[in-house]
Design an enzyme around this catalytic site. Structure first.
Site, PDB file in Angstrom:
ATOM      1  N   ASN A 124       0.844  -1.198   0.000  1.00 17.37           N
ATOM      2  CA  ASN A 124       0.000   0.000   0.000  1.00 17.37           C
ATOM      3  C   ASN A 124       0.878   1.247   0.000  1.00 17.37           C
ATOM      4  OD1 ASN A 124      -2.733  -0.599  -0.190  1.00 17.37           O
ATOM      5  ND2 ASN A 124      -2.927  -1.065   2.007  1.00 17.37           N
ATOM      6  N   SER A 133      -5.927  -5.548  -3.388  1.00 17.04           N
ATOM      7  CA  SER A 133      -6.981  -5.461  -2.381  1.00 17.04           C
ATOM      8  C   SER A 133      -7.673  -6.798  -2.190  1.00 17.04           C
ATOM      9  CB  SER A 133      -8.028  -4.426  -2.791  1.00 17.04           C
ATOM     10  OG  SER A 133      -9.064  -4.407  -1.821  1.00 17.04           O
ATOM     11  N   LYS A 172      -5.542   2.539  -5.849  1.00 16.87           N
ATOM     12  CA  LYS A 172      -5.723   1.765  -4.603  1.00 16.87           C
ATOM     13  C   LYS A 172      -5.979   2.708  -3.427  1.00 16.87           C
ATOM     14  CE  LYS A 172      -5.868  -1.732  -1.742  1.00 16.87           C
ATOM     15  NZ  LYS A 172      -5.459  -1.400  -0.425  1.00 16.87           N
ATOM     16  N   HIS A 226      -9.482   3.740  -3.585  1.00 16.70           N
ATOM     17  CA  HIS A 226     -10.256   2.570  -3.125  1.00 16.70           C
ATOM     18  C   HIS A 226     -10.339   2.592  -1.601  1.00 16.70           C
ATOM     19  CE1 HIS A 226     -10.204  -1.452  -1.336  1.00 16.70           C
ATOM     20  NE2 HIS A 226     -10.932  -1.882  -2.340  1.00 16.70           N
ATOM     21  N   ASN A 227      -9.207   2.820  -0.963  1.00 15.98           N
ATOM     22  CA  ASN A 227      -9.203   2.811   0.502  1.00 15.98           C
ATOM     23  C   ASN A 227      -9.960   3.992   1.082  1.00 15.98           C
ATOM     24  OD1 ASN A 227      -7.502   0.618   0.062  1.00 15.98           O
ATOM     25  ND2 ASN A 227      -6.325   1.044   1.898  1.00 15.98           N
ATOM     26  N   GLU A 244     -13.306   2.886   0.983  1.00 18.32           N
ATOM     27  CA  GLU A 244     -13.424   1.858   2.043  1.00 18.32           C
ATOM     28  C   GLU A 244     -13.681   2.526   3.413  1.00 18.32           C
ATOM     29  OE1 GLU A 244     -10.224  -1.237   2.018  1.00 18.32           O
ATOM     30  OE2 GLU A 244      -9.819  -0.577   4.058  1.00 18.32           O
ATOM     31  N   ARG A 253     -12.585   8.513  12.583  1.00 21.23           N
ATOM     32  CA  ARG A 253     -11.605   7.634  13.242  1.00 21.23           C
ATOM     33  C   ARG A 253     -10.763   8.435  14.231  1.00 21.23           C
ATOM     34  NH1 ARG A 253      -9.202   2.867   9.338  1.00 21.23           N
ATOM     35  NH2 ARG A 253     -11.127   2.434   8.212  1.00 21.23           N
TER      36      ARG A 253
END
Ligand code: 6PG
Length: 517
Positions: free
Chosen positions: A126, A152, A207, A210-211, A214, A314
């Site tokens: 990553n 992934s 990617k 994508h995260n 996510e 978070r």
């Protein structure tokens, strides 16, 4: 080349064997990917400084035969770089699966003296796209070809079919294609979930986005769970049943909804009666890919409300001690006079979650669109959506419609402008707004859901109040503004009318307005 078998922990290998693929880093992801590649009939060599990991690879590889080829896997691990390199067929295909950051640079430094021009270096971790851009350039200057590939799907994905997002040297990609297409997840139409994502660090950029998605999806599902738990007072088992139901619908069928139900069904193994979820501390950790997405979006002026909110959610979760103290000091919303209408809420929630999910995917894909244009990646969004349909963490039924939307119109500015997807959201906005209101009334935080609604309302508003922002900027800093009725930029010598004098004749700001430049 031949290999000196004494370098290896003796296992399968005849001494003259050459391997078609090399893997550096035999941790969970590396080992599982090696086994996956070997299952498809390719001979794979592995390297790790840790002999225990090499041994584990040998044990796992020998456990049974490949269900695909029906033959024993050709896998060989070593702790020695020289032996590893010597065992690889040329041009060498060497993939690294090591923690992102300094470890990648250190492995590359170790590898370089052993490589020849035309060898391929593949970074499957990553990695931050900025690091990948630097490495791709530095390696190209040395005549080496490199591919940064986002992988992934976690441990199981690596073992049985990940989604893979390669970018970098297009010629290098052609050499890797047969292996990667064989090992990648297959979408319902049978197509492999791997494709070239574009130039330079495009694979790692995709990617990263994508995260970011996510993070947004996970936060949205956490908020839905919170509303059902604290707002409606459902038991964990009842909530699991809702998620199971959602996962049978075309709106919400997805890996993350599916695993949420599984997670909620898990009893605590210490006690056996309590759901494990009730014992897990509410402190979310992260490795930074969500934050990188928000940072990249800010750099490119791409609004990513949902993803930003998920990152911040978070962060605030991690302040659990401070929150516990604040909970004693700050009271929340007054208890509602009537309990929420259970049936209405259960009916509305999946529609609201669907709308918010669409906003989240819209933001991630918009980021890819802008980044591709700005950085010259040449990323095709239909291809991105297509390879996200299986194998990866954000795989979801809604990606079918997203793929169709970009295939029908590759220049689509935003999936919300696709008639089908936009229509789905518009027709569900009543439950979307009702659920947002319920969160607000009950004082249950819903950063991702509320910001998704804000994104929707901002995106569909033809005239935002930014005219006032511009006027204020011009007032205090002469930053100028544009007008609807004339071309150019303007500055006004704003009247210094105090509140006390404001009842007098209107100041003639117009006459003081000056075009600039
Ligand atoms: C995947 C995941 C994977 C990893 C995340 C976790 O696509 O398989 O995204 O790469 O689980 O990076 O990220 P956080 O630790 O930041 O939640």
């Amino acid at each position: 080349p031949t290999i000196d078998s004494s370098f290896f922990i003796p296992h399968f290998t005849p001494p003259s064997m050459t391997y078609e693929f090399g893997m550096i880093g035999l941790g969970t992801m590396g080992r599982n990917l090696v086994l996956n590649i070997a299952d498809h009939g390719f001979a794979v060599a592995g390297l790790d400084k840790d002999a225990a990991k090499v041994q584990l690879l040998h044990t796992e590889a020998a456990e049974d035969v490949s269900k695909i080829t029906g033959r024993a896997r050709t896998v060989q691990g070593t702790t020695e770089m020289a032996a590893f390199i010597a065992s690889l067929a040329t041009p060498r295909r060497v993939m690294m699966l090591v923690p992102a950051g300094a470890a990648v640079d250190s492995v590359i430094a170790d590898l370089l003296p052993h490589l020849s021009p035309d060898d391929l270096i593949i970074d499957g971790g990553n990695s931050h796209y900025v690091d990948t851009a630097r490495r791709v350039k530095a390696l190209a200057e040395k005549g080496l070809r490199s591919v940064g590939v986002g992988v992934s799907g976690g441990e199981l994905g690596a073992r049985f079919g990940p989604a893979m997002m390669p970018g970098g040297d297009p010629e290098a990609w052609k050499i890797l294609k047969p292996i990667f297409e064989a090992i990648a997840a297959k979408a319902p139409d049978g197509r492999p979930c791997v494709a070239y994502m574009g130039a330079g660090p495009a694979g790692h950029f995709v990617k990263m986005a994508h995260n970011g998605i996510e993070y947004g999806v996970m936060q949205l599902l956490a908020e839905a769970y919170d509303l059902l738990r604290r707002g409606l007072g459902l038991s964990v088992a009842e909530i699991a049943a809702e998620f199971e139901k959602w996962n049978t619908t075309p709106e919400l069928q997805s890996f993350l909804v599916q695993i949420t139900a599984i997670v909620l069904r898990q009893p605590d193994d210490r006690d056996g009666t309590r759901p494990l979820i009730d014992i897990i501390r509410d402190r979310a950790r992260s490795k930074g890919t969500g934050k990188w997405t928000s940072q990249a979006a800010m750099d490119l002026a791409v609004p990513a409300f949902t993803i930003d909110a998920a990152v911040a959610a978070r962060d605030i979760s991690a302040r659990d001690t401070e929150r516990a103290a604040a909970a004693q000091l700050l009271t929340g919303a007054a208890a509602p006079t009537a309990a929420p209408d259970r049936a209405a809420l259960l009916d509305a929630l999946p529609h609201a979650v669907y709308c918010a999910l669409v906003m989240c995917y819209a933001q991630g894909l918009d980021l890819l669109r802008v980044a591709s244009k700005e950085y010259g990646y040449g990323t095709d969004l239909a291809t991105v959506a297509r390879i996200w349909r299986a194998g990866c963490i954000i795989r979801a039924a809604l990606l079918e419609e997203i793929t169709d939307a970009y295939e029908a119109n590759p220049a689509l500015p935003n999936i919300l402008q696709d008639a089908t997807i936009g229509g789905h959201v518009v027709s569900r906005q009543a439950p979307f707004r009702a659920i947002a209101q319920t969160f607000i009334t009950l004082g249950i935080p819903a950063p991702a859901l509320l910001n998704s609604l804000v994104y929707f309302d901002s995106y569909r508003t033809a005239r935002l109040p930014a005219n006032l922002t511009q006027a204020q900027r011009d007032y205090f800093g002469a930053h100028t503004y544009e007008r609807f009725d004339a071309e150019g930029t303007f500055h006004t010598l704003w009247s210094e009318v105090s509140t006390a004098q404001a009842s007098g004749p209107a100041p003639q700001a117009e006459s003081l307005t000056k075009p600039i430049g």
